[in-house]
Structures are given as structure tokens and as C-alpha cells.
Write a protein that holds these residues in place. Sequence first.
Motif, PDB file in Angstrom:
ATOM      1  N   LYS A  33       0.825  -1.207   0.000  1.00  0.00           N
ATOM      2  CA  LYS A  33       0.000   0.000   0.000  1.00  0.00           C
ATOM      3  C   LYS A  33       0.857   1.253   0.000  1.00  0.00           C
ATOM      4  N   LYS A  34       1.952   1.235   0.721  1.00  0.00           N
ATOM      5  CA  LYS A  34       2.849   2.392   0.759  1.00  0.00           C
ATOM      6  C   LYS A  34       3.490   2.625  -0.608  1.00  0.00           C
ATOM      7  N   LYS A  35       3.870   1.536  -1.247  1.00  0.00           N
ATOM      8  CA  LYS A  35       4.497   1.651  -2.570  1.00  0.00           C
ATOM      9  C   LYS A  35       3.515   2.236  -3.580  1.00  0.00           C
ATOM     10  N   LEU A  36       2.257   1.805  -3.522  1.00  0.00           N
ATOM     11  CA  LEU A  36       1.257   2.307  -4.457  1.00  0.00           C
ATOM     12  C   LEU A  36       0.918   3.772  -4.192  1.00  0.00           C
ATOM     13  N   SER A  37       0.640   4.097  -2.956  1.00  0.00           N
ATOM     14  CA  SER A  37       0.216   5.464  -2.636  1.00  0.00           C
ATOM     15  C   SER A  37       1.319   6.490  -2.845  1.00  0.00           C
ATOM     16  N   SER A  38       2.569   6.049  -2.798  1.00  0.00           N
ATOM     17  CA  SER A  38       3.691   6.977  -2.982  1.00  0.00           C
ATOM     18  C   SER A  38       4.122   7.112  -4.437  1.00  0.00           C
ATOM     19  N   GLY A  39       3.414   6.453  -5.350  1.00  0.00           N
ATOM     20  CA  GLY A  39       3.723   6.590  -6.774  1.00  0.00           C
ATOM     21  C   GLY A  39       4.892   5.761  -7.242  1.00  0.00           C
ATOM     22  N   GLN A  40       5.264   4.729  -6.466  1.00  0.00           N
ATOM     23  CA  GLN A  40       6.417   3.890  -6.840  1.00  0.00           C
ATOM     24  C   GLN A  40       6.010   2.610  -7.552  1.00  0.00           C
ATOM     25  N   LEU A  41       4.728   2.498  -7.849  1.00  0.00           N
ATOM     26  CA  LEU A  41       4.227   1.276  -8.476  1.00  0.00           C
ATOM     27  C   LEU A  41       3.758   1.582  -9.897  1.00  0.00           C
ATOM     28  N   THR A  42       4.120   0.721 -10.845  1.00  0.00           N
ATOM     29  CA  THR A  42       3.662   0.855 -12.224  1.00  0.00           C
ATOM     30  C   THR A  42       2.744  -0.312 -12.569  1.00  0.00           C
ATOM     31  N   GLY A  86       8.232 -11.478  -8.440  1.00  0.00           N
ATOM     32  CA  GLY A  86       7.640 -10.438  -7.608  1.00  0.00           C
ATOM     33  C   GLY A  86       6.496  -9.697  -8.263  1.00  0.00           C
ATOM     34  N   ASP A  87       6.214  -9.978  -9.543  1.00  0.00           N
ATOM     35  CA  ASP A  87       5.103  -9.323 -10.235  1.00  0.00           C
ATOM     36  C   ASP A  87       3.768  -9.986  -9.861  1.00  0.00           C
ATOM     37  N   VAL A  88       2.689  -9.294 -10.182  1.00  0.00           N
ATOM     38  CA  VAL A  88       1.349  -9.811  -9.949  1.00  0.00           C
ATOM     39  C   VAL A  88       0.533  -9.653 -11.226  1.00  0.00           C
ATOM     40  N   VAL A  89      -0.160 -10.719 -11.637  1.00  0.00           N
ATOM     41  CA  VAL A  89      -1.016 -10.709 -12.821  1.00  0.00           C
ATOM     42  C   VAL A  89      -2.451 -10.953 -12.369  1.00  0.00           C
ATOM     43  N   ILE A  90      -3.365 -10.047 -12.756  1.00  0.00           N
ATOM     44  CA  ILE A  90      -4.764 -10.169 -12.356  1.00  0.00           C
ATOM     45  C   ILE A  90      -5.646 -10.009 -13.596  1.00  0.00           C
ATOM     46  N   THR A  91      -6.472 -10.988 -13.863  1.00  0.00           N
ATOM     47  CA  THR A  91      -7.406 -10.921 -14.983  1.00  0.00           C
ATOM     48  C   THR A  91      -8.732 -10.352 -14.501  1.00  0.00           C
ATOM     49  N   GLU A  92      -9.281  -9.387 -15.262  1.00  0.00           N
ATOM     50  CA  GLU A  92     -10.603  -8.839 -14.964  1.00  0.00           C
ATOM     51  C   GLU A  92     -11.627  -9.189 -16.041  1.00  0.00           C
ATOM     52  N   THR A  93     -11.175  -9.711 -17.157  1.00  0.00           N
ATOM     53  CA  THR A  93     -12.063 -10.122 -18.244  1.00  0.00           C
ATOM     54  C   THR A  93     -13.005 -11.222 -17.773  1.00  0.00           C
ATOM     55  N   LEU A 110      -3.434 -14.283  -3.291  1.00  0.00           N
ATOM     56  CA  LEU A 110      -4.649 -13.655  -2.769  1.00  0.00           C
ATOM     57  C   LEU A 110      -4.302 -12.458  -1.898  1.00  0.00           C
ATOM     58  N   ASP A 111      -3.288 -12.597  -1.059  1.00  0.00           N
ATOM     59  CA  ASP A 111      -2.876 -11.483  -0.193  1.00  0.00           C
ATOM     60  C   ASP A 111      -2.376 -10.296  -1.016  1.00  0.00           C
ATOM     61  N   ALA A 112      -1.584 -10.577  -2.035  1.00  0.00           N
ATOM     62  CA  ALA A 112      -1.029  -9.500  -2.859  1.00  0.00           C
ATOM     63  C   ALA A 112      -2.137  -8.751  -3.600  1.00  0.00           C
ATOM     64  N   ALA A 113      -3.063  -9.490  -4.218  1.00  0.00           N
ATOM     65  CA  ALA A 113      -4.147  -8.851  -4.956  1.00  0.00           C
ATOM     66  C   ALA A 113      -5.048  -8.058  -4.014  1.00  0.00           C
ATOM     67  N   ALA A 114      -5.321  -8.619  -2.845  1.00  0.00           N
ATOM     68  CA  ALA A 114      -6.183  -7.925  -1.879  1.00  0.00           C
ATOM     69  C   ALA A 114      -5.531  -6.632  -1.404  1.00  0.00           C
ATOM     70  N   ALA A 115      -4.241  -6.673  -1.109  1.00  0.00           N
ATOM     71  CA  ALA A 115      -3.544  -5.471  -0.653  1.00  0.00           C
ATOM     72  C   ALA A 115      -3.585  -4.379  -1.709  1.00  0.00           C
ATOM     73  N   LEU A 116      -3.456  -4.756  -2.964  1.00  0.00           N
ATOM     74  CA  LEU A 116      -3.497  -3.782  -4.058  1.00  0.00           C
ATOM     75  C   LEU A 116      -4.896  -3.173  -4.189  1.00  0.00           C
ATOM     76  N   TYR A 117      -5.907  -4.021  -4.260  1.00  0.00           N
ATOM     77  CA  TYR A 117      -7.258  -3.508  -4.501  1.00  0.00           C
ATOM     78  C   TYR A 117      -7.837  -2.760  -3.310  1.00  0.00           C
ATOM     79  N   GLU A 118      -7.328  -3.021  -2.114  1.00  0.00           N
ATOM     80  CA  GLU A 118      -7.776  -2.256  -0.959  1.00  0.00           C
ATOM     81  C   GLU A 118      -7.392  -0.779  -1.073  1.00  0.00           C
ATOM     82  N   CYS A 119      -6.413  -0.482  -1.907  1.00  0.00           N
ATOM     83  CA  CYS A 119      -6.015   0.913  -2.148  1.00  0.00           C
ATOM     84  C   CYS A 119      -6.894   1.586  -3.193  1.00  0.00           C
TER      85      CYS A 119
END
Length: 460
Positions: free
Chosen positions: A11-20, A132-139, A200-209
Motif C-alpha cells: 500500500k505504501k508503494k502504491l500510494s507513494s507513486g512507486q508502483l507501475t 515479484g510481479d502480480v497478474v490479475i485478470t478482470e475479463t 490472494l494477499d497481494a491482490a487484496a492489498a493492491l485492490y484495498e487501495c
Amino acid sequence: MVFGLAAEAVKKKLSSGQLTVAVYGLGRVGLPLAVSWLMAGANVIGVARTRKSVRKVVSMKPGFDEPDIDEALKRFVPKGRLTATTDGAAASKRSEVKLIAVPSAVDMESRTVDLSSLEDVYPKIGRGLKRGDVVITETSVPPGTTRRMAKPLLERESGLTAGTDFGLAYSPERIYEGRAVKDIVENYPKVIGADDPLSLDAAAALYECVAQKGVVRLSSSVAAEAEKLFEGVYRDVNIALANELAKFCQEAGLDFWETRQASNSQPFCHLHSPGPGVGGWCIPYYPHFLLAEASAVGVDLPLTKLARETNETMPDHVVRLMLKAAVARNLRVGGSKVVILGLSFRGDVADTRLSPTYDLVRKLKSLGADVWVYDPHIRARDEGLREVGGSQSSSLRAALRNASFVVVAADHSAFRKLSLRELLKGSGRERMLVVDTRNVLDASEVPGEVHYVALGKGGP
């Protein structure tokens, strides 16, 4: 790196603009998704199949109306926070999170599922995938697609292992066109499923932001894939029920709309609205995704199948209503001008995908009618309408001129202001037959020269 990090670090990485984040697909789902992640603090690389789609993003002209999109593009593109490319592998290399929103489809003639867009995009992501990457399908996909397609293709191309080296999850898009960004950010919790706890933990942490309503964790990717289809099938079945009850009311001399309103005053009843059919890129496809998987596991879904058949045959029912009324009034459809009001599949949007209007046009043309379509939300010439033999009018006035028949096919707000007398006057004819499939016209006064038929309203 995101996979394997503690939730607070993610969450810190995302909110601080360090995530692409790379978003694959820049259409009516992908672009609102990209905007939602930009708002959460991420830098976004949009990946499109064509240079034309890329140009729409970088020129800040998305090509469709959706609240918040235009403003967001003007805010983030000049700052370099949102870029776009056709190189999916390069975007994968430059990003830590990959979100997939490319279209899935069904061949409506053979009823076979078409996942070619996913078959194309997963290997490209795999070629740039890193530890360390995360792949999430929304289709939206048939249940089991993440396991059967995404996992092996990503692992084959990358040489990495899902759940050990990178995160792999499924999270269905849950948007309603016309409010897509608000749905993602404000209106709904985000459903997430994965086949291992770290993913599941990684995707949840991302989407909670991103999702203010939080996340709903499911036990597997398959459960999340099925959840999305269940939403659509519920609506398809409910609409089919409304169509069936409307047919009954028509013949029994009842007003479905009156009865529906009373029924829905009971909190356990939620009857939907009937109409000329079901369009859009969602509901017409989801039952077929589920039916395909049900067939594979040896389960019959007769209710799901019947509901789809009911809704697919509604254009035929509307034409039969018209013909029955025309015979009673000694009117001929063949050789007459028929005006259809509404090309969009739903009210107040400019989206014509799988609109039942195309079927109405096709069937009326086969009867020898001169068919014209007017839709205030469709500005450009519609190629699909031309293919089925319909003519498109840029104004209601021009469309109505010399028309003997009017069919209301979309519940646009603009049509609610129209009276039957206005339609007759605009046609310049001595008499007219009007079929209102959406119950939207002002029918408080029915001139003697107008024969008015509303779907679900019975009577003389």
C-alpha cells in the motif's frame, strides 16, 4: 516487487507513486480501470492492440462517453503518469502489476466461446514477467480459465512459477456503463480469487487501495470467475421472467407495469423490466460461458438456457405484436416506413453492442419495410446498422417524416418527453401504429388516429 511483500508495504508503494501498473485493453472497462489506479497513486501503462487506440489515449480523446475519463486523461497524460503502447511484452517488463481487461466473446451462431484475446495477451505478459510481479485478470471468462489458460501460458513464457515466483489472481470487473470509475472506486467491494494464499494477499492489498468498499476474498480463482457469471445470469433470468410475465399480461388484459410496481413493494421481490431483447457485451455472453463449462462437467442448466432463448427471441415477439396490430388496423408493414427509436442497447448510453435493434431491423427488412433508426446518443454513422439494411437518421424530425409505424426500442430520457400526438404530427400521416417496448412514451392521451401498443399492457 509486489508479490510476497507485506500488505502495508504494498500500500505504501502504491500510494507513494512507486508502483507501475500495465492495463491490457483500453476500452470501456480498461480505461476506467486505468483511471481508477491512477487515482490511487499508480503510474499506468495502457496496452492496446492498435495504434489508433493508443492515439486516442495520448491525444486525450477516448472515443466514448464515460464520466471522469476525459478529466482524468487531461490530468494524468501531460504529467506522464499515463502512457500507452501496443507492445505488451515491453509494458510487462516495465510494470510490477498487470491487469487484463481485453474482451472475451461468444460466436452467437455456433454458441462457442472466443477467448482469442486472452490467448494473445498472456504470452506477451509472460515474456516480460519478473519475480515479484502480480497478474490479475478482470475479463469475464468461463470458470477455470485462470487455471487452464493463464497459468500455463504465463509459466511457459516466463520460466517462472505462479504462487511461488509471481502472483496470479482473478478479479471480475463490476461496472455499469455511464458510471464505471465510480463503480470501481466507490460503489462496490472488489471480488478477488486466487489459488494460493500469497497471490490472494497481494491482490487484496493492491485492490484495498483502489476500492473504497474493500475486497471480498474468495477461495479460488474459479470461484471468482463463477461469481461474475452468476451476477449476469441472475439478471438474464430475471429479465426473461419479466418478458414472460409481460406476454401474459398482454393477453390477459393486465398492465404488467402496474402489477410489477405493486409486486416490488414486497422486499423479497425484484422483478426487472421487460423489453425488446438484451444487448451489451455482458449479459448475452455470460450464460454461454457458464453453459459451456456446465457441459464440460456434465451438468445441465435448463433454466439458464431457457432464459437466454427467451430474451434472444424478444425481437421476434415485438415484430409479431406489430403485425397483429397492423392486421387489426388494416395496415401493411411491407412497403411502409418504420421508425425505430433507439439503437443503443440501454437507455442514455451510446453503446450499440449486440443491441436488439439490429435484430428488429433485420426482421422488419425481411418483411419489406423501409426501416429508419434514430438515436440521439449515436452521432456517428453506425456500420452495423448499414450491414443489416437499416437507414440512420440524424434527427427525429427527419426520421418521423412519412412514417406509418414507430417502435420504441431504447428507454432514453429524451423519449419520455414524446407524446403520441407529437409522433403522429411529425409523420404527416393520417394514422400511425406505435409499439412501445419500454413503456416510456407519454401515452396519457391516445389520439383516435394512433393505435398504441405497449409491451406488457393488455386491453382492447
